[in-house]
Design a protein around this motif. Structure first.
Motif, PDB file in Angstrom:
ATOM      1  N   ILE A   9       0.721  -1.279  -0.215  1.00  0.00           N
ATOM      2  CA  ILE A   9      -0.003   0.004   0.064  1.00  0.00           C
ATOM      3  C   ILE A   9       0.820   1.145  -0.149  1.00  0.00           C
ATOM      4  CG2 ILE A   9      -1.740   1.216   1.404  1.00  0.00           C
ATOM      5  CD1 ILE A   9      -2.960  -1.509   2.386  1.00  0.00           C
ATOM      6  N   ILE A  10       1.885   1.351   0.841  1.00  0.00           N
ATOM      7  CA  ILE A  10       2.732   2.293   1.104  1.00  0.00           C
ATOM      8  C   ILE A  10       3.450   2.676  -0.459  1.00  0.00           C
ATOM      9  CG2 ILE A  10       4.838   3.352   2.176  1.00  0.00           C
ATOM     10  CD1 ILE A  10       4.070   2.139   4.732  1.00  0.00           C
ATOM     11  N   SER A  11       4.017   1.576  -0.771  1.00  0.00           N
ATOM     12  CA  SER A  11       5.027   1.847  -1.976  1.00  0.00           C
ATOM     13  C   SER A  11       3.917   2.163  -3.404  1.00  0.00           C
ATOM     14  CB  SER A  11       5.557   0.537  -2.181  1.00  0.00           C
ATOM     15  OG  SER A  11       5.924   0.499  -3.673  1.00  0.00           O
ATOM     16  N   LEU A  12       3.012   1.619  -3.455  1.00  0.00           N
ATOM     17  CA  LEU A  12       2.106   1.954  -4.672  1.00  0.00           C
ATOM     18  C   LEU A  12       1.547   3.339  -4.516  1.00  0.00           C
ATOM     19  CD1 LEU A  12       0.503  -1.478  -5.333  1.00  0.00           C
ATOM     20  CD2 LEU A  12       2.150  -0.512  -6.629  1.00  0.00           C
ATOM     21  N   SER A  13       1.073   3.651  -3.401  1.00  0.00           N
ATOM     22  CA  SER A  13       0.356   4.830  -3.028  1.00  0.00           C
ATOM     23  C   SER A  13       1.559   5.945  -3.597  1.00  0.00           C
ATOM     24  CB  SER A  13      -0.110   5.071  -1.716  1.00  0.00           C
ATOM     25  OG  SER A  13      -1.022   4.024  -1.151  1.00  0.00           O
ATOM     26  N   PHE A  14       2.732   5.780  -2.791  1.00  0.00           N
ATOM     27  CA  PHE A  14       3.891   6.852  -3.180  1.00  0.00           C
ATOM     28  C   PHE A  14       4.056   7.011  -4.766  1.00  0.00           C
ATOM     29  CE2 PHE A  14       4.775   7.136   1.423  1.00  0.00           C
ATOM     30  CZ  PHE A  14       4.803   8.584   1.413  1.00  0.00           C
ATOM     31  N   PHE A  15       3.940   5.779  -5.318  1.00  0.00           N
ATOM     32  CA  PHE A  15       4.454   5.725  -6.899  1.00  0.00           C
ATOM     33  C   PHE A  15       3.412   6.279  -7.670  1.00  0.00           C
ATOM     34  CE2 PHE A  15       3.611   3.468 -10.876  1.00  0.00           C
ATOM     35  CZ  PHE A  15       4.720   3.800 -11.467  1.00  0.00           C
ATOM     36  N   ALA A  16       2.048   6.166  -7.417  1.00  0.00           N
ATOM     37  CA  ALA A  16       1.044   6.802  -7.971  1.00  0.00           C
ATOM     38  C   ALA A  16       0.629   8.035  -7.591  1.00  0.00           C
ATOM     39  CB  ALA A  16      -0.435   6.069  -7.958  1.00  0.00           C
ATOM     40  N   GLY A  17       1.006   8.524  -6.224  1.00  0.00           N
ATOM     41  CA  GLY A  17       0.961   9.813  -5.710  1.00  0.00           C
ATOM     42  C   GLY A  17       1.860  10.817  -6.589  1.00  0.00           C
ATOM     43  N   ALA A  18       2.998  10.318  -6.894  1.00  0.00           N
ATOM     44  CA  ALA A  18       4.076  11.067  -7.589  1.00  0.00           C
ATOM     45  C   ALA A  18       3.464  11.440  -8.823  1.00  0.00           C
ATOM     46  CB  ALA A  18       5.403  10.399  -7.723  1.00  0.00           C
ATOM     47  N   PHE A  19       2.821  10.766  -9.680  1.00  0.00           N
ATOM     48  CA  PHE A  19       2.231  10.990 -10.837  1.00  0.00           C
ATOM     49  C   PHE A  19       0.945  12.023 -10.663  1.00  0.00           C
ATOM     50  CE2 PHE A  19       4.488   7.410 -11.957  1.00  0.00           C
ATOM     51  CZ  PHE A  19       4.964   7.488 -13.665  1.00  0.00           C
ATOM     52  N   ASN A  20       0.108  11.720  -9.604  1.00  0.00           N
ATOM     53  CA  ASN A  20      -0.861  12.578  -9.014  1.00  0.00           C
ATOM     54  C   ASN A  20      -0.782  13.936  -8.828  1.00  0.00           C
ATOM     55  OD1 ASN A  20      -2.748  10.446  -9.716  1.00  0.00           O
ATOM     56  ND2 ASN A  20      -3.311  10.074  -7.344  1.00  0.00           N
ATOM     57  N   VAL A  21       0.487  14.342  -8.243  1.00  0.00           N
ATOM     58  CA  VAL A  21       1.077  15.574  -7.911  1.00  0.00           C
ATOM     59  C   VAL A  21       1.032  16.323  -9.037  1.00  0.00           C
ATOM     60  CG1 VAL A  21       2.846  16.965  -7.177  1.00  0.00           C
ATOM     61  CG2 VAL A  21       2.122  14.938  -5.799  1.00  0.00           C
TER      62      VAL A  21
END
Lengths: 292, 248
Positions: free
Chosen positions: B119-131
């Motif tokens: 959860i942590i890793s995937l959220s940060f990965f997708a979050g970077a694109f979302n920013v």
């Protein structure tokens, strides 16, 4: 732009004569630190984290074992050859995906409704399936050798992985081609038609040359994504850099203090390879941007 | 219902098309739990990645140079390194640096388990694109709107909360849609750290039953159905949010 031009005109505070200077929350983006205006220092930052963490873990481990650095130096040639193998897989998958995907993309804009329909659904199918599932699909369902005119052609696992990665690339290239062709003003088509160009001539001589510029940035972006996806091949047993890292860890006796530096090193390599591509993509995007 | 399931056993006997997740109750339970894990994992990562995107885009507009630099560093790091290596880095490397906790059976377990790391890793990965996506949406909000809000005495946070974000959201939705679809597809990576999601469970089933083609087809159909539902929901939302005259 008013604040900025005020500052440029030699007014250091940036305030205007008549209006109060409006404090824009995002004004800072335009100056110096834009969203893409990044520098190699981020790579340096990762390198620093990597060095500090490896030094710290070595300090914990004590001097009885060989130092982290000597271990890293010892295995770097092997790991780097694995990394080059990743690059090779990515280049081959990109080549296959681009050729097939371009054909599929042209199929999507075909005047024949049947071809268009097939192109659309094939594209959507492969674009919306997970890369890893497609990779498993190719690894497990393609034969390990096949007969071609009496010769037995072997199909090694990395070749199958390349095909598996080429499938989603194909679908994405297809969308890029379709998007670029559709993004051209319809006036181009109409003008070509009024000059009595055939459809094929219009496509090859007028539409596609204009599309290349528009397709290049997303295509490069896709390549960076593909390069980062090549490590998926380790899950299905291709001995690329990630598999080799696991083997190196095992060969060093499963030392816990090696985990951070080794994985950080792999991260660093991918960053150093993909980041320039991302930067270059942005430069090209800016260069080809059409002001509307 | 039982006769429906029994029909698939007959189908296997007659044609060799083996669909154990339909006729075998044990495999059916496994497959369902895998499907459920995938949906649940996707939903949680979706939620956190959007939060990271919204907060990150706000921080990127910060007047402090170092806040912006850290956010940019985060984005570039997560965008330009393979998500699988990130996952391994978190799960094997970072996890090894964290203290171990004692389980109720007296053994030791890592502080953060594989599901949490996924959860942590995937959220940060997708979050970077979302920013990046939210930032491009914010860029599209007319300057005059922000200035008008500023002149009405809104603070920076209020402008973001009540003016910029609702407008930016509408511009960003198509790109966000794309990224969230990608996130659902990326949850398959959790397979690599033994999170029992759909691919992992399907792998177990095809190892037991040697029915790779059938399971593969099921997997592809399931993921496309999941993505289809997500795209449909996002498109409905996009239409609901549409303001006449704003955006394209």
């Amino acid at each position: 732009m008013s604040t900025r031009s005020g500052a440029e005109a030699g007014n250091p505070s940036g305030s205007l004569a008549v209006l109060h200077n409006v404090k824009r929350p995002d004004a800072a983006w335009n100056e110096g630190c834009g969203p893409f205006r990044l520098h190699g220092r981020y790579g340096l930052f990762i390198a620093a984290v990597f060095l500090v963490s490896s030094a710290a873990t070595w300090a914990q481990a004590g001097a009885a074992q060989p130092s982290i650095f000597s271990v890293l130096v010892k295995w770097t040639p092997l790991l780097f050859s694995g990394f080059l193998f990743n690059i090779l897989i990515s280049v081959m998958a990109m080549a296959i995906g681009t050729v097939v995907g371009a054909a599929l993309g042209l199929g999507q804009i075909s005047p024949n409704p049947m071809v268009r329909w097939v192109g659309y659904y094939v594209t959507q199918f492969f674009r919306n399936s997970p890369w890893l599932v497609l990779l498993f699909f190719c690894m497990l369902l393609l034969p390990f050798q096949f007969n071609l005119g009496g010769y037995t052609v072997p199909l090694p696992d990395w070749m199958k992985a390349t095909f598996g990665l080429a499938l989603p690339v194909m679908a994405n290239v297809s969308e890029i081609v379709r998007g670029a062709v559709n993004s051209l003003p319809s006036g181009q088509w109409e003008a070509a038609e009024s000059l009595a160009f055939t459809r094929r001539q219009t496509l090859w001589r007028i539409i596609l040359p204009q599309c290349i510029k528009r397709m290049l940035p997303p295509w490069m972006n896709l390549y960076a994504i593909l390069t980062m996806a090549t490590v998926l091949a380790s899950i299905v047993g291709v001995s690329e850099v990630m598999t080799l890292t696991g083997e190196v860890l095992a060969a060093e006796g499963g030392r816990g203090d090696l985990l951070v530096p080794l994985y950080a090193m792999i991260l660093l390599w991918f960053f150093l390879y993909c980041y320039p591509i991302a930067r270059w993509t942005v430069v090209l995007e800016r260069k080809y941007a059409v002001n509307t | 219902m039982e006769s429906f399931f029994a029909w698939f056993r007959w189908l296997y006997d007659e044609t060799g098309i083996n669909l154990p997740f339909l006729y075998d109750s044990y495999d059916r339970a496994r497959m369902l739990s895998g499907f459920y894990t995938t949906v649940w994992l996707s939903a949680i990562c979706l939620f956190f990645s959007v939060i990271i995107g919204i907060v990150g885009a706000w921080l990127q507009g910060s007047p402090y140079k170092w806040t912006r630099r850290i956010v940019n560093g985060y984005i570039q790091f997560f965008r330009n390194t393979p998500p699988l290596v990130q996952l391994y880095f978190f799960y094997f490397a970072i996890s090894s640096l964290l203290p171990q906790v004692t389980t109720e059976y007296g053994g030791s377990a890592p502080l953060i388990g594989n599901v949490a790391w996924a959860i942590i890793s995937l959220s940060f990965f997708a979050g970077a694109f979302n920013v990046e996506i939210f930032r491009s949406g914010i860029d599209a909000v007319p300057q005059s709107t922000v200035e008008a809000a500023n002149s009405l005495g809104f603070t920076r946070l209020q402008i973001y909360r009540y003016v910029t974000l609702p407008l930016a959201m509408r511009v960003a939705l198509p790109a966000l849609n794309n990224n969230l679809v990608n996130l659902v597809k990326t949850t398959t990576l959790a397979y690599a750290i033994a999170v029992p999601e759909m691919l992992y469970v399907a792998n177990q089933i095809w190892s037991d039953n040697v029915n790779v083609p059938e399971m593969m087809v099921l997997l592809l159909i399931s993921y496309i159905a999941l993505v289809g539902v997500l795209v449909w929901a996002m498109n409905t939302w996009e239409r609901k949010l549409k303001i006449p005259g704003f955006g394209t």
